[in-house]
Motif scaffolding. Structure first.
Motif, short mmCIF file in Angstrom:
data_model
loop_
_atom_site.label_atom_id
_atom_site.label_comp_id
_atom_site.label_asym_id
_atom_site.label_seq_id
_atom_site.Cartn_x
_atom_site.Cartn_y
_atom_site.Cartn_z
N UNK A 5 0.83 -1.21 0.00
CA UNK A 5 0.00 0.00 0.00
C UNK A 5 0.86 1.26 0.00
N UNK A 6 2.13 1.15 0.46
CA UNK A 6 2.97 2.34 0.58
C UNK A 6 3.48 2.88 -0.73
N UNK A 7 3.37 2.12 -1.82
CA UNK A 7 3.96 2.55 -3.08
C UNK A 7 3.25 3.78 -3.66
N UNK A 8 1.93 3.75 -3.70
CA UNK A 8 1.19 4.89 -4.25
C UNK A 8 1.41 6.16 -3.42
N UNK A 9 1.28 6.10 -2.08
CA UNK A 9 1.56 7.32 -1.29
C UNK A 9 2.98 7.85 -1.49
N UNK A 10 3.94 6.94 -1.62
CA UNK A 10 5.33 7.39 -1.78
C UNK A 10 5.51 8.16 -3.10
N UNK A 11 4.96 7.63 -4.17
CA UNK A 11 5.04 8.32 -5.46
C UNK A 11 4.32 9.66 -5.39
N UNK A 12 3.15 9.65 -4.73
CA UNK A 12 2.37 10.89 -4.60
C UNK A 12 3.16 11.94 -3.85
N UNK A 13 3.87 11.55 -2.81
CA UNK A 13 4.64 12.50 -2.01
C UNK A 13 5.83 13.03 -2.80
N UNK A 14 6.49 12.16 -3.57
CA UNK A 14 7.61 12.62 -4.40
C UNK A 14 7.14 13.65 -5.41
N UNK A 26 -1.37 11.23 -10.19
CA UNK A 26 -0.22 10.81 -11.00
C UNK A 26 0.32 9.47 -10.52
N UNK A 27 0.35 9.27 -9.20
CA UNK A 27 0.85 8.02 -8.65
C UNK A 27 0.00 6.84 -9.09
N UNK A 28 -1.31 7.00 -8.97
CA UNK A 28 -2.19 5.91 -9.38
C UNK A 28 -2.01 5.59 -10.87
N UNK A 29 -1.83 6.64 -11.67
CA UNK A 29 -1.63 6.46 -13.11
C UNK A 29 -0.33 5.71 -13.39
N UNK A 30 0.75 6.12 -12.73
CA UNK A 30 2.05 5.49 -12.97
C UNK A 30 2.06 4.03 -12.52
N UNK A 31 1.49 3.77 -11.36
CA UNK A 31 1.47 2.39 -10.86
C UNK A 31 0.66 1.49 -11.79
N UNK A 32 -0.48 1.98 -12.24
CA UNK A 32 -1.29 1.18 -13.14
C UNK A 32 -0.57 0.92 -14.46
N UNK A 33 0.11 1.97 -14.98
CA UNK A 33 0.87 1.80 -16.22
C UNK A 33 2.02 0.83 -16.03
N UNK A 34 2.66 0.90 -14.86
CA UNK A 34 3.78 -0.01 -14.59
C UNK A 34 3.30 -1.45 -14.51
#
Length: 368
Positions: free
Chosen positions: A270-279, A319-327
């Motif tokens: 679960x921490x991946x999306x918040x981490x990308x969002x924070x960056x 943006x995080x949700x978009x990147x994770x889904x694309x990845x």
């Protein structure tokens, strides 16, 4: 996980950065040859030069206005330009001779833009060359509030990347769009790196040292973002002085990101999306605050920073949700490619041009 002492290490890293390439990029000469009708030339020049000037303008204007009838005599000047603007007055009939002149300019191996001013269509039965029509920008109301940004976006889109910073440094009318584009691209770069560095964190044994290392990369990219915004607004190319001006912004962004990461850094999935969002959000907030400072000399207030942070975090989550889904869609190869791009981000931002186009070409997904 980062410790308080890591902040001192980051500041030391920033101080040791070699920013000479960025300074040289900003100080290089740039020429925009504007060819066309008198009124259109004046309006284009006015829009490019109009804007807040907190710092004195650097050197002579890079824009040279050339009446269309003098284009042949000024051929050498036109050929030496980094961008040619064909400025057409919609209220003035386009003659056969002028149309032929534009056609000859169309054959030059130079980026160019066609700007139609004070109307939405040519005042002539003649047609511009087909290639010119694909580069046509229509500004029916030059005094409209949106006219400047519309022209600036078109100019920067056609201007070679390695000359955009130098052009913005000398033309106040380009600075807002340049800063907006730079903030967006750097935030995207840091989000991409957070995606790459977040994947190894799924393995607890390597998560602790990797978190501390990626903090250095993200903050270095933010520092370069601040420096480019400063140079674009005409500030002196003294990196240490510019960073000292906005160190409260960089420090605040770091502490905010550190506090958030302390809560999510060890959450495996679960921490991946918040981490990308924070960056993404930390970079976005830092860039906007620096933009406000170098444009107007105003630091954001606590309440403004709170609103800006909320806005940035909303954008970052999307943006995080978009990147994770694309990845996930792209498959496992995204891990290696994203990691390579992210670790090289700091070095590439010091060179000419912007990193975002390299990211777009190398990653198997595309930024929307």
């Amino acid at each position: 996980m980062p410790k308080w002492s890591d902040f001192g290490n980051i500041v030391a890293t920033i101080r040791e950065m070699d920013v000479s390439a960025v300074s040289q990029e900003a100080e290089q000469s740039v020429l925009i040859a504007c060819v066309g009708h008198g009124n259109a030339l004046r309006e284009v020049s006015r829009l490019l030069h109009m804007g807040v000037q907190r710092y004195p303008l650097i050197g002579a204007s890079p824009v040279i206005g050339i009446p269309v009838g003098e284009a042949s005599a000024q051929a050498d000047t036109i050929r030496s330009a980094q961008l040619v603007i064909l400025a057409i007055d919609a209220q003035q009939a386009l003659t056969q001779a002028e149309n032929e002149s534009f056609a000859r300019l169309d054959q030059l191996a130079i980026p160019y833009l066609v700007v139609l001013v004070a109307g939405s269509s040519l005042n002539s039965d003649l047609q511009l060359p087909p290639a010119a029509l694909t580069r046509l920008v229509v500004i029916p109301e030059p005094l409209a509030l949106t006219a400047q940004d519309f022209l600036a976006a078109a100019v920067l889109d056609r201007m070679p990347h390695e000359f955009q910073l130098a052009a913005a440094r000398r033309l106040p009318g380009l600075r807002g769009i340049y800063s907006r584009n730079l903030i967006s691209s750097t935030a995207f770069t840091n989000a991409t790196y957070a995606l790459a560095s977040g994947l190894p964190e799924q393995i607890p044994i390597i998560s602790i040292p990797f978190v501390a290392a990626d903090m250095l990369i993200l903050t270095k990219n933010q520092a370069l973002l601040v420096f480019r915004i400063a140079l674009a607004h005409g500030a002196e190319p003294d990196f240490q002085a510019r960073i000292r001006e906005v160190i409260p912004v960089i420090g605040g962004a770091f502490l905010w990101r550190q506090a958030a990461r302390s809560l999510i850094g060890l959450v495996p999935v679960w921490g991946l999306v918040p981490k990308i969002a924070i960056a993404y959000a930390g970079t976005y907030a830092t860039g906007v605050a620096a933009w406000r400072w170098f444009e107007q000399g105003h630091m954001v207030t606590g309440e403004q920073l709170k609103r800006l942070s909320n806005e940035a975090l909303t954008l970052g989550r999307a943006k995080a949700a978009e990147l994770v889904e694309q990845a996930r869609t792209a498959g496992g190869r995204i891990k290696d490619q994203a990691r390579v791009i992210g670790t090289q981000a700091s070095q590439r931002m010091q060179g000419a041009g912007t990193l975002v186009d390299q990211v777009r070409r190398k990653l198997p997904f595309r930024r929307k």
